[in-house]
Structure formats: C-alpha cells, structure tokens
Design a protein around this motif. Sequence first.
Motif, mmCIF file in Angstrom:
data_model
loop_
_atom_site.group_PDB
_atom_site.id
_atom_site.type_symbol
_atom_site.label_atom_id
_atom_site.label_comp_id
_atom_site.label_asym_id
_atom_site.label_seq_id
_atom_site.Cartn_x
_atom_site.Cartn_y
_atom_site.Cartn_z
ATOM 1 N N THR A 1 -96.413 -37.143 -18.037
ATOM 2 C CA THR A 1 -96.371 -35.706 -18.336
ATOM 3 C C THR A 1 -94.971 -35.170 -18.098
ATOM 4 N N LYS B 1 -94.630 -36.195 -28.212
ATOM 5 C CA LYS B 1 -96.072 -36.444 -28.300
ATOM 6 C C LYS B 1 -96.363 -37.694 -29.127
ATOM 7 N N ASN C 1 -96.706 -36.764 -22.788
ATOM 8 C CA ASN C 1 -97.510 -35.537 -22.810
ATOM 9 C C ASN C 1 -96.642 -34.330 -22.466
ATOM 10 N N LYS D 1 -99.745 -30.494 -32.835
ATOM 11 C CA LYS D 1 -100.972 -29.711 -32.690
ATOM 12 C C LYS D 1 -100.844 -28.901 -31.404
ATOM 13 N N SER E 1 -107.151 -28.016 -14.918
ATOM 14 C CA SER E 1 -108.136 -28.690 -15.775
ATOM 15 C C SER E 1 -107.947 -28.371 -17.252
ATOM 16 N N ASP F 1 -104.689 -30.075 -18.393
ATOM 17 C CA ASP F 1 -104.936 -31.520 -18.366
ATOM 18 C C ASP F 1 -105.733 -31.970 -19.580
ATOM 19 N N MET F 2 -106.778 -31.209 -19.883
ATOM 20 C CA MET F 2 -107.643 -31.560 -21.004
ATOM 21 C C MET F 2 -106.854 -31.565 -22.315
ATOM 22 N N LEU F 3 -106.016 -30.555 -22.515
ATOM 23 C CA LEU F 3 -105.221 -30.469 -23.741
ATOM 24 C C LEU F 3 -104.118 -31.519 -23.765
ATOM 25 N N ASN G 1 -103.843 -34.360 -22.303
ATOM 26 C CA ASN G 1 -104.285 -35.750 -22.408
ATOM 27 C C ASN G 1 -105.027 -36.034 -23.704
ATOM 28 N N SER G 2 -104.972 -35.081 -24.623
ATOM 29 C CA SER G 2 -105.562 -35.287 -25.947
ATOM 30 C C SER G 2 -104.431 -35.188 -26.971
ATOM 31 N N ASP G 3 -104.762 -34.833 -28.181
ATOM 32 C CA ASP G 3 -103.742 -34.730 -29.223
ATOM 33 C C ASP G 3 -103.000 -33.404 -29.192
ATOM 34 N N PHE G 4 -103.375 -32.516 -28.285
ATOM 35 C CA PHE G 4 -102.824 -31.159 -28.305
ATOM 36 C C PHE G 4 -101.629 -30.997 -27.370
#
Length: 331
Positions: free
Chosen positions: A55, A82, A87, A148, A193, A196-198, A200-203
Amino acid sequence: MVLDILVVINPDAAYSSNPVYLKENQKMTQERTPYQIADVLIEALPYIQRFKGKTVVVKFGGNAMVDEALKHSFARDIVLMKLVGINPIVVHGGGPQIGQLLTKLGKTTGFIDGMRITDSETMDVVEMVLGGLVNKEIVNLINRHGGKAVGLTGKDGDFIRAKKIHLKPSVEDDATEIIDLGHVGEVSSIDPSVVDMLGNSDFIPVIAPIGVGEDGRSYNINADLVAGKIAEVLKAEKLILLTNTAGILDKEGNLLTGLSVDDIDGLIADGTISEGMIPKTKCATDALKGGVKSVHIIDGRVEHAVLLELFTNQGVGTLLLRTVRDKAAYS
C-alpha cells in the motif's frame, strides 16, 4: 521514460480515450528506440517486484492540482501503480479552490497559524469543494486514464473520526482565552475497513480530508495529517507527499535526498526546516514512528513525479526513514 513503462504495460491506459493524449504519447513513444524502452523497464523491474502488493498513500496537492499537464501525469502514475500490483490510496487537499469559491460568494475568512477559521457557512463550502468539485475531478481523471477510482470523504462509512481543534494563544500573545477555529479538526481515529476493502480490490480510493465528530458535525482536517494517519493505520509501505519545492533543502538551497527522524529533529532545531515544511516533516516523522516504512517529500511540479520517485534510481525528492541504520540499508 515513465510513458514508455505505461505504454508497454498497458497501451490503452497510457493513451486513454483522449485523442490529444493519444497523439502526444504515440509521438513520444516513437522517439525512443526499443532498446531504450527495454532499459527503462529493466530499471523499473526491481522496484515493481519490491512494491507489488504493498500500500502506498499519496497526498496530492500544490501545483500538481492546478496545472493541467501535471494533473493528467499524476492520474496516469496512479493508474500504472495499480496495474503493476501496488495499492495506491490518494488523499487530496484543495485550499486554493476553497478560497476561490469563497471569494466568488463574497465570503471572507481569516487564518490563524495557517488554519482557516471555518464557521458553519464556510464548512458548507469546504464540503462542496473538497467532497464534490475537487474529489470528483480527481476521480474522473483517474478513470479517464484507465483506472477505477472511488471518491470518499471521512464521513463515508464514518471512517475518519475527528475532534475539534482548540488553539492555545502563543506565548507572545497577552490573551489567555482558547481560540475557536470553528469546524477545524484533527484525526481522533480511523476505521480502515472501507479503504482496505477498496484498496485490496480493483478500486483506487480518492479521499477528501473531511472528518465527522462525535456530535455528527463535519470538520475540515489538514490533508497531510489525514494522509499520514491513514498510512499509519494501514501500515503502508510508503507515504508520498507532493509539494511545490524540490524536497527538503539545506541552508544553501541544496536538496537533501535522504534523512532520518533524528536528522529532521536537528534540522528543525537549527532552523534549516522552517515555516510550511515543519508540519509536513512532523506528519512524516509521526508516520514513520507509527510503522510506515518510508516517507517521500517530492516535487509535484515535475511531470510523473510519483513514478520517478518509485521506479527510478534517482528519485525526485527527499526520502525519509526512521533511523540512520534504515537510511544506510536503503541506500
């Protein structure tokens, strides 16, 4: 150089759908030989390998936010990060844009110690500019270049909790009353949270530095401080702060390329670091002490400054590390 990396890894992201940038990037790429492009990628490879899955929090501000070429180069830097598995999390300021809209509305505000006195009406403007105009422009830029991005303020998911700043009078001031700055706050806690959620995804999260207090009120928070605290909570690999200077300079105006926390304390004590650079270095040292591995204060006036700092041997600013031993090991 960095355009070559972008073109080779993802031509669609590099060229975007904008015909002006398509023509410009094609021309720049044609001017380089395949061997030169290969050299660029070989230089970048170990850095890409080292930072994949990590990150990196980037504070976007200064000239990079107002110059069109710099805005687009920043967006492409973030997209490339990305794409290669890093991240990135973007935190942005917007003080000049707030000032411009307040002037158009005929609203005057004062400053104390560099902080804007923010009543309820001014806070409405701050939220409109930071959480709306500026945030969505950055989101749109990143998305146009193949990313994204998702725009957030600290009120989304209640993830930045703030407390009101009560400013004490300076020792030179005869006044004894605490100064009320209105809706100006500092970070009391961060719930990672949502980010983290965003992340660790494509966002790609793009965050405006607005927090919410226990009373439900909104508070404007210094963007450097928000970026630093988010980096601490997420145990980020890096915190990158874009500025309008080459980095931290010595008294002769020469760039200091590598510093430890002890170095910074000494430079503040002898007056080398002063004025607006003091809060930035304070943010940097707090982040390092909080677990961030390195902080970079870089020249946001340079196109692709983020990629140059991350993926080349020279970099474009000052690298800050926790200890002298860390500094020796890094170099």
